[in-house]
Design a protein around this motif. Structure first.
Motif, mmCIF file in Angstrom:
data_model
loop_
_atom_site.group_PDB
_atom_site.id
_atom_site.type_symbol
_atom_site.label_atom_id
_atom_site.label_comp_id
_atom_site.label_asym_id
_atom_site.label_seq_id
_atom_site.Cartn_x
_atom_site.Cartn_y
_atom_site.Cartn_z
ATOM 1 N N GLY A 153 -10.168 12.319 -9.397
ATOM 2 C CA GLY A 153 -10.741 11.347 -10.326
ATOM 3 C C GLY A 153 -11.988 10.689 -9.784
ATOM 4 N N GLY A 154 -12.978 11.479 -9.460
ATOM 5 C CA GLY A 154 -14.234 10.975 -8.919
ATOM 6 C C GLY A 154 -15.083 12.119 -8.401
ATOM 7 N N GLU A 155 -16.070 11.792 -7.584
ATOM 8 C CA GLU A 155 -16.959 12.811 -7.021
ATOM 9 C C GLU A 155 -16.182 13.743 -6.095
ATOM 10 N N LEU A 156 -16.432 15.047 -6.216
ATOM 11 C CA LEU A 156 -15.694 16.007 -5.405
ATOM 12 C C LEU A 156 -15.987 15.863 -3.917
ATOM 13 N N GLU A 157 -17.167 15.371 -3.562
ATOM 14 C CA GLU A 157 -17.464 15.169 -2.147
ATOM 15 C C GLU A 157 -16.519 14.149 -1.531
ATOM 16 N N GLU A 158 -16.090 13.169 -2.317
ATOM 17 C CA GLU A 158 -15.092 12.205 -1.816
ATOM 18 C C GLU A 158 -13.784 12.920 -1.500
ATOM 19 N N MET A 159 -13.362 13.805 -2.405
ATOM 20 C CA MET A 159 -12.117 14.540 -2.206
ATOM 21 C C MET A 159 -12.196 15.399 -0.952
ATOM 22 N N ARG A 160 -13.350 16.033 -0.729
ATOM 23 C CA ARG A 160 -13.492 16.942 0.411
ATOM 24 C C ARG A 160 -13.510 16.226 1.752
ATOM 25 N N MET A 161 -13.641 14.911 1.719
ATOM 26 C CA MET A 161 -13.610 14.124 2.948
ATOM 27 C C MET A 161 -12.216 13.596 3.264
ATOM 28 N N LEU A 162 -11.253 13.852 2.387
ATOM 29 C CA LEU A 162 -9.901 13.362 2.599
ATOM 30 C C LEU A 162 -9.215 14.152 3.718
ATOM 31 N N PRO A 163 -8.350 13.515 4.484
ATOM 32 C CA PRO A 163 -7.700 14.209 5.608
ATOM 33 C C PRO A 163 -6.824 15.360 5.134
ATOM 34 N N GLY A 164 -6.962 16.473 5.818
ATOM 35 C CA GLY A 164 -6.178 17.655 5.492
ATOM 36 C C GLY A 164 -6.860 18.603 4.534
ATOM 37 N N ASP A 169 0.826 -1.212 0.000
ATOM 38 C CA ASP A 169 0.000 0.000 0.000
ATOM 39 C C ASP A 169 0.859 1.260 0.000
ATOM 40 N N ILE A 170 1.955 1.223 -0.758
ATOM 41 C CA ILE A 170 2.828 2.380 -0.890
ATOM 42 C C ILE A 170 2.359 3.220 -2.075
ATOM 43 N N LYS A 171 2.163 4.508 -1.851
ATOM 44 C CA LYS A 171 1.702 5.406 -2.909
ATOM 45 C C LYS A 171 2.805 6.397 -3.263
ATOM 46 N N PRO A 172 3.127 6.510 -4.547
ATOM 47 C CA PRO A 172 4.099 7.532 -4.938
ATOM 48 C C PRO A 172 3.449 8.911 -5.010
ATOM 49 N N VAL A 173 4.216 9.921 -4.690
ATOM 50 C CA VAL A 173 3.820 11.297 -4.975
ATOM 51 C C VAL A 173 4.603 11.695 -6.226
ATOM 52 N N PRO A 211 -2.857 8.967 4.052
ATOM 53 C CA PRO A 211 -1.693 9.659 4.633
ATOM 54 C C PRO A 211 -0.892 10.436 3.592
ATOM 55 N N ALA A 212 -0.803 9.894 2.372
ATOM 56 C CA ALA A 212 -0.077 10.606 1.315
ATOM 57 C C ALA A 212 -0.790 11.906 0.951
ATOM 58 N N VAL A 213 -2.118 11.844 0.843
ATOM 59 C CA VAL A 213 -2.900 13.044 0.537
ATOM 60 C C VAL A 213 -2.760 14.077 1.653
ATOM 61 N N GLU A 214 -2.844 13.615 2.903
ATOM 62 C CA GLU A 214 -2.724 14.539 4.035
ATOM 63 C C GLU A 214 -1.373 15.250 4.017
ATOM 64 N N LYS A 215 -0.320 14.509 3.668
ATOM 65 C CA LYS A 215 1.009 15.113 3.612
ATOM 66 C C LYS A 215 1.105 16.102 2.455
ATOM 67 N N LEU A 216 0.474 15.780 1.321
ATOM 68 C CA LEU A 216 0.495 16.697 0.182
ATOM 69 C C LEU A 216 -0.270 17.978 0.503
ATOM 70 N N PHE A 217 -1.415 17.857 1.159
ATOM 71 C CA PHE A 217 -2.163 19.055 1.548
ATOM 72 C C PHE A 217 -1.343 19.906 2.530
ATOM 73 N N ALA A 218 -0.661 19.260 3.476
ATOM 74 C CA ALA A 218 0.165 20.007 4.430
ATOM 75 C C ALA A 218 1.322 20.698 3.715
ATOM 76 N N PHE A 219 1.902 20.026 2.739
ATOM 77 C CA PHE A 219 2.983 20.619 1.948
ATOM 78 C C PHE A 219 2.475 21.848 1.197
ATOM 79 N N THR A 220 1.273 21.755 0.635
ATOM 80 C CA THR A 220 0.688 22.882 -0.085
ATOM 81 C C THR A 220 0.414 24.052 0.853
ATOM 82 N N ILE A 221 -0.066 23.752 2.050
ATOM 83 C CA ILE A 221 -0.287 24.805 3.048
ATOM 84 C C ILE A 221 1.027 25.524 3.367
#
Length: 314
Positions: A257-268, A207-211, A230-240
């Motif tokens: 790549g899907g419904e925006l409501e899914e994206m808005r529920m992601l950590p960070g 379950d390793i995800k590349p950035v 966790p990868a998304v949360e780290k990317l959002f923190a990096f953007t902040i």
């Protein structure tokens, strides 16, 4: 002077925003088996196509951008009449022929436009500039938003051209895919060896995800993180952190790549949303283009911004 703006449909900005600002879209057609859809950035049509086809056979898809002749015809039928100077901003030329097609079409357009403009009552010259955004998907949106701002501020073509070309050199796009097997299958379809079987197998098993970062026409991994969220949360923190350090434009673009409501529920996500609001940064959110999804897979996230001094991801 009437200035026109053109983007291809891989540019991830909301359709209503593009329509509101009279931005013309060069559609990219996607074929999966017998199913064909011309991507005009209609989010509902994209999601319906996604649920019906992309998850099953998307890696086999063929993408067909506008040809030289189609671009030529679009300009002569409308754009050389409606505008005096047009900026056509394309996905990075290292990943698509759209820039080269538009550049080639530009030569014939400049040879053929005079009778068309004359018949419409315009006796002034017409000019066209093709800009390689040197990036993909949400990161393409950074240049387009800036072009809209400059045009609305009344800036002329020389300043707009210089600003957009400079901005393209400093635009960063970061993507996190969900499915490495899909990404590898798609890469093989396009004869791209950047995602090997071993790395895909290991990444999926662990379950390793590349950035992945897009920058100046090059794309490649800058980090590997266990777990998509966790990868998304780290990317959002990096953007902040990049927002606090100072961006070149007050813009952050997200696509999913899907419904925006899914994206808005992601950590960070909400931390990023709040940071943008507190710092007068305009946050654009859009469903990823169909072209993007068939190339990187369902559920991928892309973040784009422009910064002159962006440190290593971490």
């Amino acid at each position: 002077m009437r200035i026109g703006l053109v983007v291809d449909s891989a540019c991830d900005l909301p359709l209503d925003y593009l329509q509101r600002h009279d931005v013309t879209i060069l559609p990219i057609t996607v074929r999966i088996g017998e199913a064909v859809l011309a991507d005009h950035r209609n989010e509902q049509a994209t999601l319906e196509f996604l649920h019906a086809h992309v998850a099953e056979r998307g890696a086999e898809a063929e993408t067909m951008p506008f040809t030289v002749q189609q671009i030529h015809d679009l300009f002569l039928e409308r754009l050389v009449i409606d505008y005096d100077h047009v900026f056509c901003m394309t996905i990075t030329r290292s990943r698509s022929p759209i820039f080269d097609n538009a550049t080639q079409a530009g030569f014939s357009i400049l040879n053929d436009y005079r009778p068309v403009r004359s018949a419409a009552g315009h006796d002034t010259p017409f000019a066209l500039r093709v800009i390689d955004t040197q990036n993909l998907f949400a990161a393409q949106g950074i240049t387009a938003v800036e072009a809209i701002r400059l045009r609305e501020a009344g800036e002329g073509p020389p300043k707009i051209r210089a600003r957009l070309e400079h901005l393209a050199l400093h635009t960063h796009g970061y993507m996190i895919p969900r499915d490495l097997y899909y990404l590898r299958a798609r890469a093989r379809k396009k004869n791209d060896r950047s995602v090997g079987l071993l790395s895909a197998a290991l990444g999926s098993a662990l379950d390793i995800k590349p950035v992945l970062r897009g920058y100046r026409g090059e794309t490649g991994p800058v980090a590997k993180i266990k777990g998509f969220e966790p990868a998304v949360e780290k990317l959002f923190a990096f953007t902040i952190a990049r927002i606090h350090a100072g961006l070149m434009t007050p813009t952050v673009c997200l696509s999913y790549g899907g419904e925006l409501e899914e994206m808005r529920m992601l950590p960070g996500y909400h931390d990023l949303e709040r940071t943008c609001a507190d710092n007068n940064i305009e946050l654009f959110e859009s469903v990823m283009s169909l072209t993007g999804m068939v190339n990187v897979g369902k559920g991928a996230l892309v973040v784009g911004f422009a910064a002159e001094n962006s440190p290593a991801f971490g």
